[in-house]
Design a protein around this motif. Structure first.
Motif, PDB file in Angstrom:
ATOM      1  N   MET A  53       0.846  -1.204   0.000  1.00  0.00           N
ATOM      2  CA  MET A  53       0.000   0.000   0.000  1.00  0.00           C
ATOM      3  C   MET A  53       0.876   1.246   0.000  1.00  0.00           C
ATOM      4  N   LEU A  54       0.549   2.174  -0.907  1.00  0.00           N
ATOM      5  CA  LEU A  54       1.328   3.395  -1.022  1.00  0.00           C
ATOM      6  C   LEU A  54       0.993   4.346   0.117  1.00  0.00           C
ATOM      7  N   GLU A  55       2.021   4.818   0.815  1.00  0.00           N
ATOM      8  CA  GLU A  55       1.815   5.768   1.899  1.00  0.00           C
ATOM      9  C   GLU A  55       2.595   7.038   1.617  1.00  0.00           C
ATOM     10  N   PHE A 100       9.525  -0.370 -17.568  1.00  0.00           N
ATOM     11  CA  PHE A 100       9.087  -0.262 -16.178  1.00  0.00           C
ATOM     12  C   PHE A 100      10.120  -0.834 -15.214  1.00  0.00           C
ATOM     13  N   ASN A 101      10.952  -1.709 -15.707  1.00  0.00           N
ATOM     14  CA  ASN A 101      11.976  -2.319 -14.863  1.00  0.00           C
ATOM     15  C   ASN A 101      13.261  -1.504 -14.831  1.00  0.00           C
ATOM     16  N   ALA A 161       6.346   4.218  -6.146  1.00  0.00           N
ATOM     17  CA  ALA A 161       5.516   3.028  -6.339  1.00  0.00           C
ATOM     18  C   ALA A 161       5.972   2.217  -7.531  1.00  0.00           C
ATOM     19  N   MET A 162       6.345   2.892  -8.617  1.00  0.00           N
ATOM     20  CA  MET A 162       6.739   2.173  -9.827  1.00  0.00           C
ATOM     21  C   MET A 162       8.097   1.507  -9.685  1.00  0.00           C
ATOM     22  N   GLN A 163       8.811   1.794  -8.619  1.00  0.00           N
ATOM     23  CA  GLN A 163      10.073   1.107  -8.362  1.00  0.00           C
ATOM     24  C   GLN A 163       9.860  -0.120  -7.471  1.00  0.00           C
ATOM     25  N   ASP A 164       8.614  -0.324  -7.052  1.00  0.00           N
ATOM     26  CA  ASP A 164       8.265  -1.492  -6.255  1.00  0.00           C
ATOM     27  C   ASP A 164       7.909  -2.648  -7.194  1.00  0.00           C
ATOM     28  N   ARG A 165       8.526  -3.836  -6.991  1.00  0.00           N
ATOM     29  CA  ARG A 165       8.344  -4.966  -7.906  1.00  0.00           C
ATOM     30  C   ARG A 165       6.899  -5.430  -7.978  1.00  0.00           C
ATOM     31  N   GLU A 166       6.209  -5.438  -6.854  1.00  0.00           N
ATOM     32  CA  GLU A 166       4.821  -5.891  -6.847  1.00  0.00           C
ATOM     33  C   GLU A 166       3.936  -4.948  -7.654  1.00  0.00           C
ATOM     34  N   VAL A 167       4.159  -3.641  -7.466  1.00  0.00           N
ATOM     35  CA  VAL A 167       3.387  -2.662  -8.231  1.00  0.00           C
ATOM     36  C   VAL A 167       3.694  -2.783  -9.709  1.00  0.00           C
ATOM     37  N   GLN A 168       4.964  -2.975 -10.050  1.00  0.00           N
ATOM     38  CA  GLN A 168       5.336  -3.137 -11.447  1.00  0.00           C
ATOM     39  C   GLN A 168       4.613  -4.321 -12.073  1.00  0.00           C
ATOM     40  N   GLY A 169       4.544  -5.419 -11.307  1.00  0.00           N
ATOM     41  CA  GLY A 169       3.864  -6.599 -11.819  1.00  0.00           C
ATOM     42  C   GLY A 169       2.396  -6.337 -12.085  1.00  0.00           C
ATOM     43  N   ASN A 170       1.750  -5.614 -11.202  1.00  0.00           N
ATOM     44  CA  ASN A 170       0.338  -5.285 -11.396  1.00  0.00           C
ATOM     45  C   ASN A 170       0.136  -4.412 -12.630  1.00  0.00           C
TER      46      ASN A 170
END
Length: 215
Positions: A1-3, A206-207, A168-177
């Motif tokens: 979750m983005l905070e 994105f990676n 957020a876009m540097q987070d692997r899970e977010v990138q996958g989504n």
């Protein structure tokens, strides 16, 4: 979750009056300019008042000076107050200055037009006295400062959101989504504009943290 960390409000509880108010008065009447100058001297405000008797002189003044207040007489021999107001709003140095339209009595339509056009207050020339001038100046200053604070606040909020999206876009899970969403909206095949190679290049970006940049 983005905070995103909250930031304290940028709005002061009471906006300060400038130590010296830099003001410009546009009026073609020597008599009226002298009268307004005398009234401004009695307002107990520290005002440095420049004068212009035409829109051409107004243009010269706003091109070289950054004013806190600009007072505009509506009736001019060439053009009118609304044209002068547009010149101020088009000027990078002074579009955020407090703006007061000076009109004649029974000029309700002019007042409404001026306020909708970007003025912060108005004065009826025949009814003007020290207290009315002081009140209009303080109102216009406050309204202009609040508007500038709002613009700054909106810019700060936009930057917070931008930084949050970058993180957020540097987070692997977010990138996958995101990759899953992109694939579902851009089906591959010869009949589509985007082919597999194009899509793979897009997804690979994105990676790459250096490629993912907001402009």
């Amino acid at each position: 979750m983005l905070e995103v960390a909250p930031t304290p409000s940028q709005f002061p509880t009471q906006l300060p009056v400038p130590r010296e108010i830099r003001a410009l008065l546009l009026d073609d009447s020597n008599f009226d300019r002298a009268r307004i100058r005398r009234l401004s001297d009695k307002t107990n405000l520290s005002i440095r008042l420049d004068e212009a008797d035409s829109i051409a002189q107004l243009d010269e003044a706003v091109a070289r000076e950054n004013y806190d207040l600009i007072l505009i007489d509506y009736r001019l021999p060439v053009g009118d107050g609304m044209e002068a107001l547009k010149h101020v709003l088009d000027n990078d140095l002074n579009r955020h200055a407090g703006k007061i339209m000076i009109t004649g009595d029974n000029a309700r339509e002019t007042v409404v037009e001026a306020m909708r056009g970007g003025c912060h207050d108005f004065l009826m020339k025949e009814e003007m006295d020290v207290e009315a001038l002081r009140k209009a100046m303080l109102n216009a200053l406050s309204a202009a400062q609040q508007r500038q604070q709002m613009i700054l606040h909106e810019a700060q909020q936009t930057e917070i959101i931008r930084q949050g999206l970058v993180a957020a876009m540097q987070d692997r899970e977010v990138q996958g989504n995101v990759i899953s969403i992109v694939r579902s909206h851009f089906p591959q095949g010869d009949g589509n504009r985007y082919h597999a190679a194009d899509m793979d290049a897009l997804l690979a970006a994105f990676n790459d943290e250096d490629e993912f940049i907001f402009h």
